[in-house]
Design a protein around this motif. Sequence first.
Motif, PDB file in Angstrom:
ATOM      1  N   CYS A  95       0.829  -1.206   0.000  1.00 12.81           N
ATOM      2  CA  CYS A  95       0.000   0.000   0.000  1.00 12.81           C
ATOM      3  C   CYS A  95       0.868   1.262   0.000  1.00 12.81           C
ATOM      4  CB  CYS A  95      -0.842  -0.013   1.262  1.00 12.81           C
ATOM      5  SG  CYS A  95      -2.483   0.581   0.992  1.00 12.81           S
ATOM      6  N   ALA A  96       1.880   1.256   0.859  1.00 14.77           N
ATOM      7  CA  ALA A  96       2.792   2.398   0.958  1.00 14.77           C
ATOM      8  C   ALA A  96       3.500   2.638  -0.367  1.00 14.77           C
ATOM      9  CB  ALA A  96       3.819   2.150   2.068  1.00 14.77           C
ATOM     10  N   SER A  97       3.892   1.552  -1.057  1.00 13.57           N
ATOM     11  CA  SER A  97       4.609   1.695  -2.329  1.00 13.57           C
ATOM     12  C   SER A  97       3.711   2.296  -3.404  1.00 13.57           C
ATOM     13  CB  SER A  97       5.156   0.338  -2.793  1.00 13.57           C
ATOM     14  OG  SER A  97       4.114  -0.513  -3.222  1.00 13.57           O
ATOM     15  N   VAL A  98       2.454   1.853  -3.459  1.00 18.34           N
ATOM     16  CA  VAL A  98       1.527   2.355  -4.482  1.00 18.34           C
ATOM     17  C   VAL A  98       1.154   3.816  -4.216  1.00 18.34           C
ATOM     18  CG1 VAL A  98      -0.718   2.048  -5.580  1.00 18.34           C
ATOM     19  CG2 VAL A  98       0.612   0.047  -4.932  1.00 18.34           C
ATOM     20  N   VAL A  99       0.869   4.143  -2.940  1.00 20.93           N
ATOM     21  CA  VAL A  99       0.517   5.528  -2.579  1.00 20.93           C
ATOM     22  C   VAL A  99       1.680   6.469  -2.885  1.00 20.93           C
ATOM     23  CG1 VAL A  99       0.002   7.093  -0.668  1.00 20.93           C
ATOM     24  CG2 VAL A  99      -1.194   4.918  -0.824  1.00 20.93           C
ATOM     25  N   ALA A 100       2.887   6.088  -2.458  1.00 21.72           N
ATOM     26  CA  ALA A 100       4.071   6.932  -2.703  1.00 21.72           C
ATOM     27  C   ALA A 100       4.315   7.090  -4.203  1.00 21.72           C
ATOM     28  CB  ALA A 100       5.297   6.327  -2.027  1.00 21.72           C
ATOM     29  N   GLY A 101       4.115   6.003  -4.973  1.00 22.38           N
ATOM     30  CA  GLY A 101       4.284   6.078  -6.423  1.00 22.38           C
ATOM     31  C   GLY A 101       3.287   7.018  -7.068  1.00 22.38           C
ATOM     32  N   ASN A 102       2.029   6.960  -6.614  1.00 24.49           N
ATOM     33  CA  ASN A 102       1.003   7.852  -7.159  1.00 24.49           C
ATOM     34  C   ASN A 102       1.257   9.308  -6.773  1.00 24.49           C
ATOM     35  OD1 ASN A 102      -0.402   5.867  -8.499  1.00 24.49           O
ATOM     36  ND2 ASN A 102      -1.843   5.485  -6.835  1.00 24.49           N
ATOM     37  N   ILE A 103       1.738   9.529  -5.544  1.00 22.71           N
ATOM     38  CA  ILE A 103       2.077  10.899  -5.118  1.00 22.71           C
ATOM     39  C   ILE A 103       3.192  11.458  -6.006  1.00 22.71           C
ATOM     40  CG2 ILE A 103       3.121  12.278  -3.263  1.00 22.71           C
ATOM     41  CD1 ILE A 103       1.638  10.487  -1.255  1.00 22.71           C
ATOM     42  N   SER A 104       4.203  10.628  -6.295  1.00 26.26           N
ATOM     43  CA  SER A 104       5.339  11.100  -7.099  1.00 26.26           C
ATOM     44  C   SER A 104       4.897  11.503  -8.505  1.00 26.26           C
ATOM     45  CB  SER A 104       6.419  10.018  -7.184  1.00 26.26           C
ATOM     46  OG  SER A 104       6.025   8.944  -8.017  1.00 26.26           O
TER      47      SER A 104
END
Length: 340
Positions: A95-104
């Motif tokens: 979840c953290a990886s997907v959220v951080a990727g979308n934020i970037s």
Amino acid sequence: MEKSTDSSRMKTSGKLFTIGLISFWYSSNIGVILLNKYLLSNYGFKYPIFLTMCHMTACALLSYIAIAWLKVVPMQTVRSRVQFTKIATLSAVFCASVVAGNISLRYLPVSFNQAVGATTPFFTAVFAYLMTLKREGWLTYVTLIPVVTGVIIASGVRILVTVMDLFRLRRRRETGDHRTVGEPSFHLFGFLMCVGATAARALKTVLQGILLSSEAEKLNSMNLLMYMAPIAVVCLIPAALIMEKNVVGITIALAKEDTKFIWYLLFNSTLAYFVNLTNFLVTKHTSALTLQVLGNAKGAVAVVISILIFRNPVTVTGMLGYCLTVIGVVLYSEAKKRNK
């Protein structure tokens, strides 16, 4: 004679099926990246946590339909509370990886985002050593040098261009010249989120190997997604409501104002599921190594398409840096193959 003809036809149809599967995997993978970029940056829907929650909701529903109804793979059950805890841990990291990727993607061009994402093998090797003390062959570590060097070159160029743009903007303001300078091509927060997403993806890979290494607890990727996705949704709902205030009301208002928006959201969420489904099917019909090599090429294709669609500025040095990273990842795959 008829048997040989039937055999050749089966081989041809099998090859065509695999090619079609790979094409669909490419399309869904690149499509979800570009659509995420469009929604979060160009369209102005600045709610990456809510968008990730939509993705995970689609993954939960569609993976259950694929396994329970369509019988794509046999359903596997969670055998113990300990196994559930392991799956929940994986879900949180995923979840953290997907959220951080979308934020970037809100702040960085897709080309630069993909360049940083290509350093996943570097973080995987680091986490594998720190958590399992597993050492790779010296050749594997050598291949990581161009992987990291390429991103340093690409990011260094973007930082330099941004500093120059900001300096020119300041000078123009001082002299009363209000002409615009191009949008800064580097964003520190976006870059940190992209690195964080890449590191989290690598951590998830290592954790998955550790936590679900037992034969009794091992789940195939489709069943693992079916159990991880609902846990991710439960985690993301409060995060979206607290950190992205009134996101539900804004989403409803956007849907009423522009009916296309709801279709964008539904299509994007469905694509996010098909990325995982086709990932599993391509691995099943080819191999994990083939998937990794195809993934490297996919990153390059995504970069070219994003440049054509979004017209984001690209320097020759930046592209050379990205190419160096991709070459490093290909060499890393070959080194890992030889070690095995």
